[in-house]
Structure formats: C-alpha cells, structure tokens
Scaffold this active site. Structure first.
Site, short mmCIF file in Angstrom:
data_model
loop_
_atom_site.label_atom_id
_atom_site.label_comp_id
_atom_site.label_asym_id
_atom_site.label_seq_id
_atom_site.Cartn_x
_atom_site.Cartn_y
_atom_site.Cartn_z
N GLU A 184 20.77 37.02 38.73
CA GLU A 184 21.91 36.63 37.87
C GLU A 184 21.47 36.62 36.41
OE1 GLU A 184 24.84 36.67 39.09
OE2 GLU A 184 24.03 36.89 41.09
N TRP A 241 21.77 40.04 35.40
CA TRP A 241 23.10 40.48 34.95
C TRP A 241 23.31 40.11 33.47
CZ3 TRP A 241 26.58 43.79 36.69
CH2 TRP A 241 26.54 44.15 38.04
N TRP A 296 49.11 49.38 30.57
CA TRP A 296 49.14 47.91 30.57
C TRP A 296 50.55 47.43 30.27
CZ3 TRP A 296 44.93 46.47 32.74
CH2 TRP A 296 43.70 47.09 32.46
N ASN A 356 31.94 31.14 38.77
CA ASN A 356 31.91 32.61 38.71
C ASN A 356 32.88 33.28 39.68
OD1 ASN A 356 30.78 35.25 37.91
ND2 ASN A 356 30.04 35.25 40.02
N TRP A 359 42.91 43.74 29.96
CA TRP A 359 41.75 42.84 30.11
C TRP A 359 41.36 42.17 28.79
CZ3 TRP A 359 37.46 43.98 27.21
CH2 TRP A 359 37.29 45.30 26.78
N TRP A 380 34.45 41.09 31.98
CA TRP A 380 35.88 41.46 32.03
C TRP A 380 36.03 42.94 32.34
CZ3 TRP A 380 40.50 39.26 32.52
CH2 TRP A 380 40.55 37.87 32.40
#
Ligand code: FAD
Length: 496
Positions: free
Chosen positions: A284, A287, A315, A350, A368, A391
């Site tokens: 993690e 990431w 969108w 998360n 987004w 995102w």
C-alpha cells in the site's frame, strides 16, 4: 553584523525525526532558522482544501512546540516563497538553505527558481528526499522509461536497495538569535486562520485525530501492535479498525515512509506477529510511491485523463445528484455512510472510497474531477498524488486502472464488506433499526419492517436516486460510445 544562520524550510515534512533537511542543517553547526511559508501567491500551487487546512494548523502547532522544546522556534512567514527568499538572501545573514523535495510541477518549478536565485547570490542550497522510499525518477522500465503498471513498478522498486534507515531526531537545536530576516515580518499561526470558526464544521474531528509527530508515532505503534497481524484480511472491512489511518500523517510528513518501513520490519523481526501481512501493508505504501511516480511524470494528473480516450466521455452535469452524493443522501446506505464518515471525520475507509467514487462516476456519470475536488476539500489526507491517481483508477481513465466495465454494486459491496451492517448503522442512524437482511437495501424492506424501524422511505431516508441495473446499463453504453475515439489498433502486416 549578526551571525549567519542556516534555514530549514519545512513543507510536507512537519517532523523532527527522519528529516534529512533538518539533520543536515543541524550538522552545519550554524544557528537554525526553522521556517514555514504560507504561500498562497506563487503560480500554480493548488490551494489546500478546508479539511487539510484544519490538519495543517494542528501539525504546525505540534511542530512549533517540538522545535521550541529542543531550542529552536518556528518562524512563519506569509507570501510568495521566491520574494521571501530574495529578502532573506538580501539580508546577508542566510548562509545555507535546506529543504526536502516536493514533486508537483508547480512546486518543482518554484523550488528550482529559488535554488537558482540563492546559488547566484552565493547562498548554498541543498535538497533531500524526505517523503518517499525511492525518488520517482529512480524506478524505470528496463529501457529507462517511466512506468505505467503498478505490479512491475513495485517489483522494480523493491529490487532497488533497501530504503535507508530513518534518521533520529536531533536531541537539541541551536536557534538563530536574534532573527534577522531582511525586514520580513513573522506572523502567528493563529493569524493564518487555517481552522474554521463560524461555523466550526471541524469540531468533531478532534475526537478522531491527534495531529502532529507524537500523534503519528502513537498511531503507528498502535497499528503495529493491534492491527498489522490480520491486515491482509481486515483491510477491506470498514466496520473494523483494521488499517493504519496513517494517511494524513504521511500527507503532511509527520511520519516518513522510511520510519514506517523500518518500524514494521523491526516489529516483524521481533516475532510480534504480522509476518505475512507486512508485505501487503508495504505494497500500500507502494501504491503511494506509484501515485507520486505518476504525478511526477504526468503533472496534470488532477485535471487531465491519463487515457485520452476518456476526453470524449459523455459526462453528465446534474447538480441535484452531485449534491445528494456529497451530502450522503443517495439512498444507497453504503455510499451514504461513506460520504457521511468523510464529512464527520475528514477521512473515509479505502474500500468505501472506491464504492463512493465508483457510484459518482459510473452510476451518476458525473466527471471524476468533481469527485476529486470534493475529496480534495473534505479529506484531512487530501494528497496531490494519491487523490487524483486513485480517482482516475476508479474512473478507468488512469494508469493501470480498474476496467470501466467493472461497476460496483453498492448493495453487494455492503453485504460483503459490512456483513452485519455495523458501519452503515454507525453513520446512518435513521435506518439503524432495520434488520440486517435489508440494511443495505432499505427499499426491499416490507412495510412492517420499515414501520418497526421507524423508517419512512423518501422522508426520513431517501429512496435510491438511480436504479442500479438501469444505471449500470447506461454507464456501459456511455463507455461503449467512447471506444470509437481510441486510436485504431495497427493491423499486423502479413508477409506472403
Ligand atoms: C477515490 C479515492 C481517493 C483517495 N484519495 C486519497 C488521498 O487524497 N490521500 C491518500 O493518502 N489516499 C487516498 N486514497 C487511497 C487510500 O484510500 C488511502 O490512502 C487509505 O484509505 C488511507 O487509510 P490508511 O492510512 O488506514 O491506509 P493503510 O491501508 O493503512 O495504508 C497505509 C498507507 O498506504 C498508502 N495507501 C494506501 N492505499 C493507497 C492507495 N490506494 N493509493 C495510494 N496510497 C495508498 C497511504 O499513504 C496509507 O496511509 C484514495 C483512494 C480512493 C479510492
């Protein structure tokens, strides 16, 4: 002329331990001017969101107290960093300047301009890596190119040298006295007005967080002792306290990833459990490293689709839906619980970040970037790399992203990761008395069940603002429509 001093410029490294810039400045033997600049003027810097400003206040207060305890204060200046450093250089008292690096394009440009100016004026300037395990440019493909896929990125990062051992905090510091800072006027922390007052929407945050380096140390210790063992299985369960909650401390640098790495390894080596979980937890942090790698190589990560195909995505603008999502009033308990947890605590689990983000982008077809901005304003850990990278990952437009056609069903996600509904009940008290069988889909409750629980759908709690199956079909159709804009896949030429 008064004695010369060394400046330590604190930015996203608000700690004394494992702070390479502070350690180097202390080693110089010069008196120290510990500096924080509230810069709302330099071009391109993204203004902090409200929740992050609240965090910053507490973090600076803690840093100030810790510095004073060791013999140096914190000088706070407000204004553009370049003119401030020009003033400091002109005073003739600044001999050296030290800082830990930042990785956003505007920050890099500003820091480079300051370094060039200082060097020209004869002020030595040194920068360090204080916030990552590896510099973003150190991890590359075998051809020396930036990476776009997490697994090979993390493999390549791990094949590098072990992260350096963390530096210990200096026991005492020599503060520069009297401060001679070229006519610049220090301001008080309070005058920055980082915390909200009327209304004080962050009042409840205090119950969840102790900002500052000491709070980070305590949180890390508690996590290693109580939750590292079992992290792999527990980390997806928002109804449990199974993750570290270190994200805001990492965001503002009250703890460094090297400190976490080293403490985790020591914990495991001393047989206190978590051997098999440390790798998952470390990934993690991986990431986080990957997100900074992406930000460094793609500076407009927060505004531009990583995959250009999404530039044509149809969108939908729908203020009512956006507001229902922001307020936790979509009628989907798992989504609403997450958005309310975010509002009440400045943080969200998360798994629930993924569910709420997916709902906005796929069920509501809202861009987004709207969600990214809302999280930016409401998260205490709002991070310039992790937030946009995550995102874009959820939206499907990012590097190594979740495929767009994988659309979370918020009911099934709830049943899987909050099986007894404890998380939903904590954040949506108005439906808490519904039985477990319908807690994630109140619209399926019988009239008797609703009555018994005191729920009037559409009044005390909303009906779903969109139907899951219909929204899913609409999202897939919208995605299919963008496919045509992808560059054609080159045909293989056949040799006859
Ligand atoms: C839509 C969305 C937005 C997000 N925005 C942010 C953000 O603004 N700031 C932020 O720090 N994280 C963000 N994340 C990533 C992740 O949700 C949080 O880092 C994590 O929930 C923080 O909780 P923790 O400290 O208990 O995590 P742990 O599980 O204890 O992980 C330890 C640390 O690893 C890092 N980390 C964990 N997961 C990720 C991830 N997926 N990507 C990057 N780093 C990760 C964080 O620094 C975290 O503190 C976002 C995720 C999503 C899906």
């Amino acid at each position: 002329m008064s004695e010369k001093y060394a400046i330590v410029w604190f930015r996203n490294d608000l700690r004394l331990g494992d702070n390479p810039a502070l350690a180097a400045a202390a080693r110089s033997g010069l008196p120290l001017l510990c500096l924080y600049i509230r810069d709302e003027e330099s071009a391109g810097l993204r203004p902090l969101g409200g929740a992050a400003r609240w965090w910053l206040h507490g973090s600076l207060a803690a840093l100030e107290a810790n510095l004073e305890n060791r013999g140096a204060g914190l000088t706070i200046l407000a204004g553009g960093a370049l003119p401030i450093f020009e003033g400091l250089a002109a005073s003739g008292a600044a001999a050296r300047v030290y800082w830990n690096r930042r990785y956003g394009a505007a920050e890099v440009a500003l820091d480079s301009a300051i370094k060039t100016m200082l060097t020209e004026k004869g002020v030595a300037c040194e920068s360090f890596n204080g916030s990552l395990l590896h510099e973003p440019w150190e991890v590359t493909t075998s051809a020396g190119m930036p990476m776009k896929v997490f697994t090979p990125f993390w493999r390549a990062a791990q094949s590098k040298r072990e992260p350096a051992s963390p530096l210990t905090a200096p026991k005492s510091l020599k503060g520069a006295k009297p401060l001679k800072i070229g006519g610049l006027k220090p301001v008080s922390l309070a005058s920055l007005k980082l915390e909200p007052t009327k209304p004080d929407w962050a009042k409840g945050f205090h119950e969840y967080w102790t900002r500052g380096e000491d709070g980070a140390r305590e949180r890390l210790g508690d996590f290693l002792d109580e939750s590292l063992d079992g992290y792999t299985d527990g980390r997806d369960r928002p109804d449990k306290s199974a993750t570290s909650r270190l994200s805001p401390y990492l965001r503002f640098g009250e703890v460094s990833p090297r400190q976490i790495w080293s403490a985790g390894q020591q914990h495991v080596l001393s047989d206190r459990g978590g051997e098999s979980d440390f790798g998952k937890f470390a990934s993690e942090l991986g990431w986080r490293e990957f997100s900074y790698h992406l930000l460094f190589h793609h500076p407009d990560l927060a505004t531009k689709n990583f995959q250009p195909r999404f530039d044509e995505f149809p969108w939908v603008e729908n203020e009512a839906h956006l507001e229902a999502w922001q307020r936790g009033r979509t009628g989907y308990p798992m989504v609403d619980a997450g958005m309310r947890e975010l509002w009440a605590t400045g943080w969200m689990h998360n798994r629930v970040r993924m569910i709420t983000a997916s709902f906005l982008v796929k069920h509501l077809l809202i861009d987004w970037r709207e969600g990214e901005q809302w999280f930016w304003d409401t998260l205490v850990d709002a991070d310039p790399a992790n937030n946009p990278a995550s995102w874009q990952w959820v939206a499907g437009s990012g590097a190594d992203a979740a495929p767009y056609f994988r659309i979370f069903n918020p009911v099934l996600q709830g049943e899987k990761f909050d099986p007894k509904g404890d998380y939903v009940r904590r954040w949506i008290p108005e439906i808490a008395k519904l039985p477990d069988s319908v807690i994630h889909e109140p619209w399926e409750a019988s009239a008797a069940q609703l009555n018994a629980a005191g729920v009037a759908l559409g009044k005390t709690y909303p009906k779903p603002i969109v139907d899951h199956a219909a929204a899913r079909e609409r999202a897939l159709a919208a995605f299919a429509a963008t496919k045509g804009t992808e560059p054609p896949i080159p045909k293989r030429t056949r040799r006859s």
